[in-house]
Design a protein around this motif. Structure first.
Motif, short mmCIF file in Angstrom:
data_model
loop_
_atom_site.label_atom_id
_atom_site.label_comp_id
_atom_site.label_asym_id
_atom_site.label_seq_id
_atom_site.Cartn_x
_atom_site.Cartn_y
_atom_site.Cartn_z
N LEU A 172 -1.13 9.57 -15.47
CA LEU A 172 -1.67 9.10 -14.44
C LEU A 172 -1.52 10.13 -13.06
O LEU A 172 -2.15 10.81 -12.54
CB LEU A 172 -1.67 8.03 -13.36
CG LEU A 172 -1.91 6.77 -14.40
CD1 LEU A 172 -2.08 5.51 -13.87
CD2 LEU A 172 -3.35 6.98 -15.32
N GLU A 173 -0.02 10.93 -12.68
CA GLU A 173 0.59 11.76 -11.77
C GLU A 173 0.02 13.11 -12.00
O GLU A 173 -0.39 13.60 -10.57
CB GLU A 173 1.98 12.16 -12.31
CG GLU A 173 2.37 12.60 -13.00
CD GLU A 173 2.58 11.90 -14.89
OE1 GLU A 173 2.36 10.58 -14.40
OE2 GLU A 173 3.18 12.59 -15.49
N PRO A 183 -6.82 10.46 -7.71
CA PRO A 183 -7.06 9.23 -7.58
C PRO A 183 -8.06 8.71 -7.93
O PRO A 183 -7.72 7.92 -8.74
CB PRO A 183 -7.73 9.28 -5.61
CG PRO A 183 -6.19 10.03 -5.29
CD PRO A 183 -6.48 10.99 -5.86
N GLU A 184 -8.95 9.01 -7.78
CA GLU A 184 -10.01 8.35 -8.30
C GLU A 184 -10.01 8.35 -9.90
O GLU A 184 -10.93 7.14 -10.91
CB GLU A 184 -11.57 8.76 -8.03
CG GLU A 184 -12.78 7.48 -9.03
CD GLU A 184 -13.65 8.09 -8.07
OE1 GLU A 184 -14.22 8.73 -7.18
OE2 GLU A 184 -15.24 7.77 -9.04
N ALA A 185 -9.65 9.99 -10.52
CA ALA A 185 -9.44 9.89 -11.74
C ALA A 185 -8.67 9.18 -12.88
O ALA A 185 -8.40 8.41 -13.54
CB ALA A 185 -9.25 11.06 -12.21
N ARG A 232 -9.19 5.80 -15.74
CA ARG A 232 -8.68 6.70 -16.63
C ARG A 232 -6.27 5.13 -17.01
O ARG A 232 -7.43 4.54 -17.87
CB ARG A 232 -7.28 6.91 -16.43
CG ARG A 232 -6.11 7.92 -17.60
CD ARG A 232 -6.43 9.16 -18.32
NE ARG A 232 -5.46 9.22 -18.57
CZ ARG A 232 -5.12 10.21 -19.72
NH1 ARG A 232 -5.16 11.29 -19.12
NH2 ARG A 232 -4.05 10.91 -20.74
N LEU A 233 -6.83 4.77 -16.01
CA LEU A 233 -5.45 3.40 -16.20
C LEU A 233 -6.86 2.18 -16.32
O LEU A 233 -6.28 1.57 -17.69
CB LEU A 233 -5.45 3.20 -14.51
CG LEU A 233 -3.92 1.89 -14.61
CD1 LEU A 233 -2.66 1.88 -15.57
CD2 LEU A 233 -3.87 1.67 -13.25
N ALA A 255 2.05 2.51 -8.64
CA ALA A 255 2.42 2.22 -7.36
C ALA A 255 2.46 3.94 -6.50
O ALA A 255 1.53 4.00 -5.22
CB ALA A 255 3.44 1.43 -6.94
N LYS A 256 2.52 4.54 -7.97
CA LYS A 256 2.49 6.04 -7.26
C LYS A 256 1.23 6.63 -6.58
O LYS A 256 0.64 7.24 -5.73
CB LYS A 256 3.48 7.06 -7.93
CG LYS A 256 4.51 6.57 -7.99
CD LYS A 256 5.25 7.72 -9.24
CE LYS A 256 6.44 7.24 -9.53
NZ LYS A 256 7.21 7.73 -11.05
N VAL A 257 -0.06 6.42 -7.91
CA VAL A 257 -1.50 6.67 -7.53
C VAL A 257 -1.93 5.74 -6.59
O VAL A 257 -2.41 6.48 -5.50
CB VAL A 257 -2.24 6.07 -8.45
CG1 VAL A 257 -3.41 5.95 -8.56
CG2 VAL A 257 -1.31 6.91 -10.24
#
Lengths: 222, 222
Positions: free
Chosen positions: B92-93, B97-99, B103-104, B151-153
């Motif tokens: 995800l990194e 953000p939206e993508a 994806r998540l 959390a990072k996202v």
DNA sequence: ACATCAATTATCCGATTGGATAATTATCAA
DNA sequence: TTGATAATTATCCAATCGGATAATTGATGT
């Protein structure tokens, strides 16, 4: 001492006031079977235990319900009927769209929180792939009011622009149920994995508000 | 005919190539036990059946795992380990953000759809109030990467204004899991109540998109 | 009263099943 | 080769449990 009935030496057996009342007995079996099945599952649920707790003979269970499976089905019907009955008391038509959505969310959330045994029973039925529900016609008929209630709110909201159009009431119902159901049903595995309280009154209130917000956020018009 | 071993009249018993390989046998028991427990539950799961399908003696099961309960616990550990492993591959990194959120959502939804037996197993463990998971330390350690990823996202998104601040990653994870889990776990009772398809590829794709939208809609900044 | 029928009990049984005992056999180091 | 150890099998057992048989007892209408 012939002719004397063997009296089990027990603490003052208070002569169960079984008055040969068909409905009463039936209902008592159902109530106890509900607890038993919700607690221990279908194969784990024990008819001997049900009989003992109901203070009747096991034979009586098979007399009223023909088999363990049919008893389980009857228990399911009863449980769902109670939920639907509770839904009747919701009067969403009197509320403006946002209030109606929030009230619906809170009611649904609360119901699941207040009836963990119902939630367990439904989980168990799903483990059995819903084969008992699939048979029962009664269970399919009970569903209508619930959905049409939601549909009306969505229509009203869409008409005045408060709610975006095109939302499927069944899908919304599914979303709300998923969130409410999970908060009870999956509590244990979730809590075991994450140090996250899901059981305390405080956590409950917080999640309740969270879900109401979420639901509104995802139906409101832009 | 004394001295003659009773030979089950079966199709050419192909002499199971059991090479007394500790790990191999253990793993085979686990795999089959997973299927057995996921299918029939804990009390419904049959050690005789596991032994038969694994082509070993029942005693061997108790030799490696001391009891049915411990076997079940080991199965749980394995199942969760596999899910966490799958999560590793999400990166995800690298996404905005939206993508990343979408994806998540899609990954989580897909995983549940693709592993209905895992979903069943978790349901079953919850019926048992997570008592096996509560004991296992391994299961609690596996959880960290999953949450910190989210959390990072959220942090990144909040920093650039794409995501509203103050969202708890565990809560978001719960929301997403609830929606994904329910779509598999409660399929049967839900379909039985509402004439609503949850199983076809088309319905699946639609719900997948729906959940991704919903999740984004509820985290994005205003 | 009494017959009838429904509700309830007492008792038994065979199949299932988790687990135990003890013998057996493959593997491997010395 | 052999001895030791680990992996595996063959059998058995006691407890559990859904369900069946048949007898008994209470309520009810006549």
């Amino acid at each position: 001492m012939p002719g004397v009935k063997k009296q089990p030496v027990r603490a003052a057996k208070p002569v169960p006031i079984k008055r040969r009342d068909r409905e009463r007995t039936r209902q008592e079996i159902l109530d106890i079977a509900f607890e038993e099945f919700a607690e221990n599952g279908l194969s784990g649920g024990n008819t001997d235990a049900i009989a003992a707790r109901a203070n009747i003979t096991k034979r009586l269970i098979f007399y009223y319900f023909n088999s363990k499976e049919e008893l389980f089905t009857a228990v399911l019907e009863m449980a769902y009927a109670e939920m639907r009955a509770a839904e009747e008391d919701l009067h969403l038509e009197a509320l403006e769209p946002e209030a109606a959505i929030r009230r619906l969310a809170e009611f649904t959330f609360d119901f699941h929180q207040d009836h963990p045994q119902f939630v367990r029973l439904v989980s168990i039925e799903n483990i059995h792939r819903g084969r008992h529900m699939a048979i029962s016609r009664r269970l399919k008929e009970m569903t209508q009011p619930s959905i049409s209630q939601i549909a009306k709110v969505l229509e009203r909201g869409a008409a005045c622009g408060a709610i975006r159009p095109g939302i499927d009431p069944v899908e919304l119902h599914m979303t709300l149920n998923a969130l409410s159901f999970f908060a009870v049903a999956n509590r244990h595995t979730f809590e075991a994995q994450f140090a996250f309280d899901m059981s305390s009154p405080k956590a409950r209130a917080q999640r309740r508000a969270e879900i109401a917000d979420l639901l509104w956020r995802c139906v409101r018009g832009d």
